[in-house]
Design a protein around this motif. Structure first.
Motif, PDB file in Angstrom:
ATOM      1  N   TRP A 210       0.831  -1.210   0.000  1.00 60.80           N
ATOM      2  CA  TRP A 210       0.000   0.000   0.000  1.00 60.80           C
ATOM      3  C   TRP A 210       0.863   1.257   0.000  1.00 60.80           C
ATOM      4  CZ3 TRP A 210      -3.543   1.435   4.771  1.00 60.80           C
ATOM      5  CH2 TRP A 210      -4.268   2.595   4.476  1.00 60.80           C
ATOM      6  N   VAL A 211       1.807   1.331   0.922  1.00 62.36           N
ATOM      7  CA  VAL A 211       2.637   2.526   1.023  1.00 62.36           C
ATOM      8  C   VAL A 211       3.597   2.632  -0.157  1.00 62.36           C
ATOM      9  CG1 VAL A 211       4.582   1.564   2.341  1.00 62.36           C
ATOM     10  CG2 VAL A 211       3.908   3.930   2.714  1.00 62.36           C
ATOM     11  N   VAL A 216      -2.417   6.421  -0.181  1.00 60.24           N
ATOM     12  CA  VAL A 216      -3.547   7.322   0.061  1.00 60.24           C
ATOM     13  C   VAL A 216      -4.484   6.657   1.072  1.00 60.24           C
ATOM     14  CG1 VAL A 216      -5.523   8.484  -0.973  1.00 60.24           C
ATOM     15  CG2 VAL A 216      -3.394   8.282  -2.268  1.00 60.24           C
ATOM     16  N   PRO A 217      -4.837   7.318   2.184  1.00 56.90           N
ATOM     17  CA  PRO A 217      -4.322   8.614   2.652  1.00 56.90           C
ATOM     18  C   PRO A 217      -2.869   8.510   3.105  1.00 56.90           C
ATOM     19  CG  PRO A 217      -5.776   7.631   4.289  1.00 56.90           C
ATOM     20  CD  PRO A 217      -5.865   6.755   3.085  1.00 56.90           C
ATOM     21  N   LEU A 224       1.106   3.487   9.575  1.00 56.93           N
ATOM     22  CA  LEU A 224       0.994   2.041   9.735  1.00 56.93           C
ATOM     23  C   LEU A 224       2.309   1.348   9.412  1.00 56.93           C
ATOM     24  CD1 LEU A 224      -2.537   1.314   8.212  1.00 56.93           C
ATOM     25  CD2 LEU A 224      -1.897   1.443  10.624  1.00 56.93           C
ATOM     26  N   ALA A 225       2.960   1.751   8.306  1.00 58.11           N
ATOM     27  CA  ALA A 225       4.250   1.163   7.944  1.00 58.11           C
ATOM     28  C   ALA A 225       5.310   1.455   8.994  1.00 58.11           C
ATOM     29  CB  ALA A 225       4.698   1.679   6.576  1.00 58.11           C
ATOM     30  N   LEU A 226       5.207   2.614   9.631  1.00 63.25           N
ATOM     31  CA  LEU A 226       6.131   2.983  10.707  1.00 63.25           C
ATOM     32  C   LEU A 226       5.849   2.175  11.970  1.00 63.25           C
ATOM     33  CD1 LEU A 226       8.309   4.994  11.790  1.00 63.25           C
ATOM     34  CD2 LEU A 226       6.427   6.515  12.374  1.00 63.25           C
ATOM     35  N   ALA A 227       4.582   1.844  12.217  1.00 64.06           N
ATOM     36  CA  ALA A 227       4.194   1.212  13.472  1.00 64.06           C
ATOM     37  C   ALA A 227       4.457  -0.293  13.502  1.00 64.06           C
ATOM     38  CB  ALA A 227       2.714   1.479  13.752  1.00 64.06           C
ATOM     39  N   ALA A 262       9.071  -6.281   5.222  1.00 62.90           N
ATOM     40  CA  ALA A 262       8.227  -5.717   4.154  1.00 62.90           C
ATOM     41  C   ALA A 262       7.921  -4.254   4.423  1.00 62.90           C
ATOM     42  CB  ALA A 262       6.946  -6.529   4.028  1.00 62.90           C
ATOM     43  N   CYS A 263       7.521  -3.934   5.654  1.00 61.75           N
ATOM     44  CA  CYS A 263       7.205  -2.540   5.987  1.00 61.75           C
ATOM     45  C   CYS A 263       8.453  -1.669   5.945  1.00 61.75           C
ATOM     46  CB  CYS A 263       6.558  -2.466   7.368  1.00 61.75           C
ATOM     47  SG  CYS A 263       4.848  -3.046   7.390  1.00 61.75           S
TER      48      CYS A 263
END
Length: 360
Positions: A210-211, A216-217, A224-227, A262-263
């Motif tokens: 997604w990122v 978006v948003p 989320l990717a950071l968390a 992945a993140c």
């Protein structure tokens, strides 16, 4: 005689994926070459390398299809034959000594017949020699073979299940830690841990995609990717060792490294593509500080790596590469994405006082 081959649904799916990959690769290559031709090809070697790279993925898929479509197992009353693309091997039922089935891979241990049922070249090509008598063969992709459950059931009824390697070490660890607990309870806890790990790995992969592709948003998906990589150590801590970061051999524990890596890659790509920071030296300093703090947090929470075991240093070094990339991306995200300062000549102040601007 009973023959087991790849499922028709799997074949159709792989063919469709391969055709789609070829269409996407060729279309992208044509559009790119047209754009390069209009602007003038500055580097012909680079353009050619790009074209080869675009065709690499569908080519690999074709090779994978050829190999998997030719894989089959033929069972007779007293023996079975394993066919690959170039070779086949016949193993008598009386010669099978043990097996284990894990993550779609069927591993069979057997001894060679005194009369010889396969050639020396086949031994080298298919079976791995463990000692003077014992051989091992691994059959992957069992989940894509029609009737795979019947195959595993046949081995379960005729051969003892082999527990060795890391799986045996894990079982001994559980027995020592919990003073020989109830096997059914341990199995239920492991099953729950596998569900949690699978859910986090799937969620992490989706967030990374997604990122990477369609953020978006923007702030929400970056958050989320950071968390996720921050949640991973906490999950390792509170799972009491039943969830691991990495998988060793045939370990019975589920792992969650996919979600974190992945993140880390998705967030790193998004920050690298969207944001430009002027003071690179201070940026890397902040990234190094974040990396040290994160690694300390990770090592405190996990229960599988030890600085006292030399073998763990290699794994820690490999994962530290991804985690350092995540640390840089995290500093960039915190400083820039969540910055609410007003720009001055297009340059923002930054939450961590690292001036930045959107990349052009």
């Amino acid at each position: 005689m009973r023959t087991f081959k790849c499922k028709k649904a799997y074949k159709i799916t792989m063919i469709l994926f391969t055709v789609a990959a070829f269409v996407f690769a060729i279309t992208t290559a044509i559009i790119t070459f047209i754009a390069l031709y209009k602007d003038g090809i500055q580097n012909a070697a680079l353009a050619a390398a790009f074209g080869v790279f675009m065709l690499l993925v569908p080519a690999v898929l074709v090779w994978f299809c050829v190999i998997s479509f030719h894989t089959k197992l033929v069972f007779f009353p007293d023996q079975f034959v394993y066919h690959t693309l170039k070779n086949e091997i016949t193993i008598k039922a009386k010669n099978v000594r043990s097996f284990f089935y894990r993550h779609g891979i069927l591993t069979i241990f057997f001894v060679r017949d005194t009369l010889g049922t396969f050639s020396e070249s086949t031994e080298t090509a298919i079976a791995q020699k463990k000692d003077e008598m014992l051989y091992k063969i691994q059959i992957g992709g069992m989940g894509f073979i029609q009737g795979a459950e019947e195959i595993v059931q046949w081995f379960s009824e005729n051969v003892e299940i082999r527990v060795d390697g890391q799986a045996l070490s894990d079982l001994i660890e559980i027995a020592v830690k919990y003073d020989f607990p109830n096997p059914n309870r341990v199995g239920a806890v492991l099953e729950k841990a596998r569900h949690i790990a699978a859910a986090l790995n799937i969620a992490g992969s989706i967030i990374a995609l997604w990122v990477w592709v369609f953020p978006v948003p923007y702030r929400f998906c970056v958050f989320l990717a950071l968390a996720v990589p921050l949640i991973v150590p906490l999950l390792l801590r509170f799972s009491n060792g039943f969830i691991r970061f990495d998988r060793k051999g045939n370990s019975i524990y589920p792992c969650i490294c996919l979600a974190s890596i992945a993140c880390a890659l998705g967030l790193s790509w998004r920050m690298l593509n969207d944001i430009s920071i002027a003071n690179i030296r201070r940026f890397f300093l902040y990234g190094a500080i974040f990396f040290v703090l994160y690694m300390a947090f990770f090592l405190i929470c996990q229960k599988e790596f030890s600085v006292r075991r030399p073998g763990d240093w290699g794994s820690l070094f490999l994962y530290s590469v991804y985690l350092f990339a995540y640390s840089l991306a995290a500093v960039c995200a915190i400083n820039c994405v969540f910055d609410v300062s007003a720009p001055a000549d297009g340059v923002y102040r930054g939450v961590l006082f690292l001036p930045w601007h959107w990349a052009e």
